[in-house]
Scaffold this active site. Structure first.
Site, PDB file in Angstrom:
ATOM      1  N   THR A  72      61.399  -5.442 -27.420  1.00 45.73           N
ATOM      2  CA  THR A  72      60.306  -4.569 -27.841  1.00 45.73           C
ATOM      3  C   THR A  72      60.698  -3.501 -28.877  1.00 45.73           C
ATOM      4  OG1 THR A  72      59.199  -4.896 -25.743  1.00 45.73           O
ATOM      5  CG2 THR A  72      58.573  -2.932 -26.984  1.00 45.73           C
ATOM      6  N   ASP A 191      52.512  -8.249 -22.268  1.00 50.89           N
ATOM      7  CA  ASP A 191      53.939  -8.253 -21.915  1.00 50.89           C
ATOM      8  C   ASP A 191      54.170  -7.995 -20.426  1.00 50.89           C
ATOM      9  OD1 ASP A 191      56.870  -8.092 -22.961  1.00 50.89           O
ATOM     10  OD2 ASP A 191      56.638  -6.292 -21.738  1.00 50.89           O
ATOM     11  N   ASP A 238      55.228  -7.922 -30.943  1.00 58.12           N
ATOM     12  CA  ASP A 238      56.659  -7.782 -31.197  1.00 58.12           C
ATOM     13  C   ASP A 238      57.454  -9.061 -30.910  1.00 58.12           C
ATOM     14  OD1 ASP A 238      55.918  -7.447 -28.550  1.00 58.12           O
ATOM     15  OD2 ASP A 238      57.231  -5.747 -28.166  1.00 58.12           O
TER      16      ASP A 238
END
Ligand code: NAG
Ligand code: NAG
Ligand code: NAG
Ligand code: NAG
Ligand code: NAG
Ligand code: NAG
Ligand code: NAG
Ligand code: NAG
Ligand code: ZN
Length: 477
Positions: A72, A191, A238
């Site tokens: 990240t 995520d 990301d």
């Protein structure tokens, strides 16, 4: 009657000039959104009507190569600097800097030490130095003091703040009396849920559908604030996510003596700092320990990762094969989904979509490098880019031809690597070129009109009609 052709040609010339030069300042607005861990193919797992609406009315890049390690913080900093991790200095989510003798760790939220961030200058700082204002809703790093500044407006990181509240702030800043030109919006999912459920879990369906709803909400709010056709909206991420399993665990305690090293970062790229005099012992013990673990001395790390030249990269790194998990021992935390693996793996790749006045419509591009986002952002904001590892030319085709122009940073490294032809930068967006083209068109039209008027007066009415037709589509464009 005789002045009509002249009027038409003048209108044409004015139009040519105006599309080239008089871009509204509004067209330089950018909202960059990151949905953490949104893997490129989540778009097709369940119906995602809002993402598909953006693709149809904007651009979509299918494969985005992000940077190693596919974590990240390293990747978010690349998006806003255009640099590989070794050059921007955020080489992992958990780091140790032997020179500063300091640690950086997400787990303890001790990420607020400026020194870790100051090997690079993120775009919001450059934007502000150019006299503009930035607004950030939780984008990593924007609430850290970097080179003596924060983002102009920012929300201190707090994961409990809802998506709706973050969007409200962004809209408020874009519509303020002194509006921002750059908005940055960060959201923790998919995520979080990807780690807990594993990307292959059927329960990920509703998680992705929820992100699609959030995008729908953002679009609705932008439309309501009359920003939808004004702001260049970029939706990206990301990294992706891969499925892990307790059957695919590599336990370091089985191979290494705990007292011989410090484990700086764990999985899937173990960053190992051997204790004084223990380098060879640790390396030998680990090198052939497990078929799904590749162990590198720092100087042997593959060139394509651009992951060597930084003190924060430890003397030994051990990289797990996709889906394998590195633990010190089985009592450590284990997650069903993870990322951080080789950036060449498709499952590590994020999404990329964009919509706005600068972008083409219904355009799909096969691939891009995430380092190219930074020069693209600088171009959109009309600010001068800092030295970086991307290439604006590689993503220029995402834009409409009459998009705002900026003078890009000329990248010597790219030229040396031979990926761009020398001299190619000269053709890139020079104003003299556009002035030339515009003046040329004007002169041709004027001469054409004079020719018609003086030499073939009998045909004037017919040609007048044809010219009016020619002008029509341009006026509608
Ligand atoms: C590094 O910091 C630790 C405390 O965090 C300290 O014990 C140690 O002596 C420091 N090392 C050096 C070389 O300054
Ligand atoms: C974080 O946000 C939540 C929800 O808005 C709020 O209740 C809480 O007080 C905030 N925490 C801090 C430390 O500001
Ligand atoms: C793990 O190692 C085995 C043995 O070398 C290999 O067959 C397998 O493909 C590896 N797994 C992955 C995901 O690369
Ligand atoms: C596993 O490692 C942790 C941290 O190093 C340690 O506290 C724990 O005792 C270890 N557990 C086993 C079963 O070795
Ligand atoms: C978008 O592009 C695709 C393929 O290029 C085409 O089939 C489709 O009709 C286009 N849709 C719109 C709305 O223009
Ligand atoms: C990504 O960067 C590499 C190295 O500069 C280059 O060779 C490659 O063509 C780029 N990929 C794309 C899709 O632009
Ligand atoms: C871009 O910025 C420069 C100043 O850096 C300014 O002179 C120029 O007018 C701007 N271009 C546009 C299209 O706004
Ligand atoms: C990336 O860009 C930085 C800044 O220009 C430069 O120092 C570095 O050498 C570049 N890295 C590569 C691999 O070209
Ligand atoms: Zn992430």
């Amino acid at each position: 009657m005789t002045s009509k052709p002249l009027a038409v040609s003048l209108a044409l010339a004015t139009l040519t000039l105006s599309t080239t030069f008089s871009l509204q300042p509004d067209q330089h607005k950018v909202l960059l959104v990151s949905f953490d861990g949104f893997r490129w193919d989540y778009l097709y797992k369940v119906p995602t009507p809002h993402f598909h609406y953006m693709m149809k009315s904007g651009v979509h890049v299918k494969q985005v190569s992000n940077i190693f390690i596919t974590k990240t913080y390293p990747n978010h900093y690349t998006m806003v600097t255009g640099l590989f991790a070794e050059s921007h200095g955020i080489v992992a989510n958990d780091m140790f800097d032997p020179i500063l003798n300091k640690s950086f760790s997400l787990d303890h939220m001790n990420i607020y030490d400026s020194e870790f961030w100051e090997e690079a200058t993120p775009i919001w700082i450059t934007n502000q130095r150019a006299g503009h204002a930035t607004g950030s809703a939780m984008w990593p790093g924007t609430d850290v003091k970097i080179h003596k500044s924060f983002a102009t407006h920012y929300m201190p990181y707090n994961e409990s703040v809802s998506f709706e509240d973050r969007v409200a702030k962004i809209i408020e800043w874009f519509t303020a009396e002194k509006p921002i030109n750059l908005g940055l919006l960060y959201w923790e999912d998919p995520d979080d849920m990807g780690h807990h459920l594993g990307p292959d879990s059927p329960l990920m369906g509703p998680v992705i559908a929820d992100i699609d709803d959030k995008l729908g909400y953002l679009i609705q709010m932008l439309k309501k604030a009359k920003l939808w056709n004004v702001v260049n909206l970029i939706i990206t991420s990301d990294h992706g996510m891969t499925q892990c399993s307790e059957d695919r665990v590599i336990e370091l305690d089985q191979y290494l003596d705990k007292d011989h090293y410090t484990l700086i970062d764990q999985s899937p790229v173990a960053a190992i700092l051997p204790k004084e005099g223990k380098f060879d012992e640790v390396y030998e013990a680990l090198a052939d320990a497990h078929p799904n673990l590749t162990v590198y001395k720092k100087e042997e790390i593959p060139k394509r990762w651009h992951y060597t030249r930084n003190e924060r990269i430890q003397p030994i790194i051990a990289v797990a094969d996709e889906g394998w998990y590195i633990l010190q021992n089985k009592s450590d935390d284990f997650l069903l989904g993870n990322h951080g693996y080789d950036n060449a793996l498709a499952e590590m790749h994020p999404i990329f979509l964009a919509h706005g006045p600068a972008f083409r419509k219904n355009f799909t591009k096969e691939a891009m490098n995430s380092t190219d986002l930074y020069p693209l952002l600088c171009h959109l904001l009309n600010i001068t880019a800092m030295p970086h590892n991307g290439s604006f030319r590689n993503v220029q085709d995402l834009l409409r031809s009459a998009a705002p122009k900026a003078i890009p940073y000329t990248q010597t490294t790219t030229l040396l690597l031979g990926t761009d032809k020398p001299g190619a930068y000269e053709q890139e967006e020079s104003y003299p070129y556009f002035i030339g083209v515009s003046l040329g068109i004007m002169i041709v039209i004027v001469f054409f009109v004079i020719f018609i008027k003086h030499f073939i007066p009998s045909q004037v009415p017919a040609l007048q009609d044809r010219q009016a037709e020619i002008a029509q589509p341009l006026l509608q464009a």
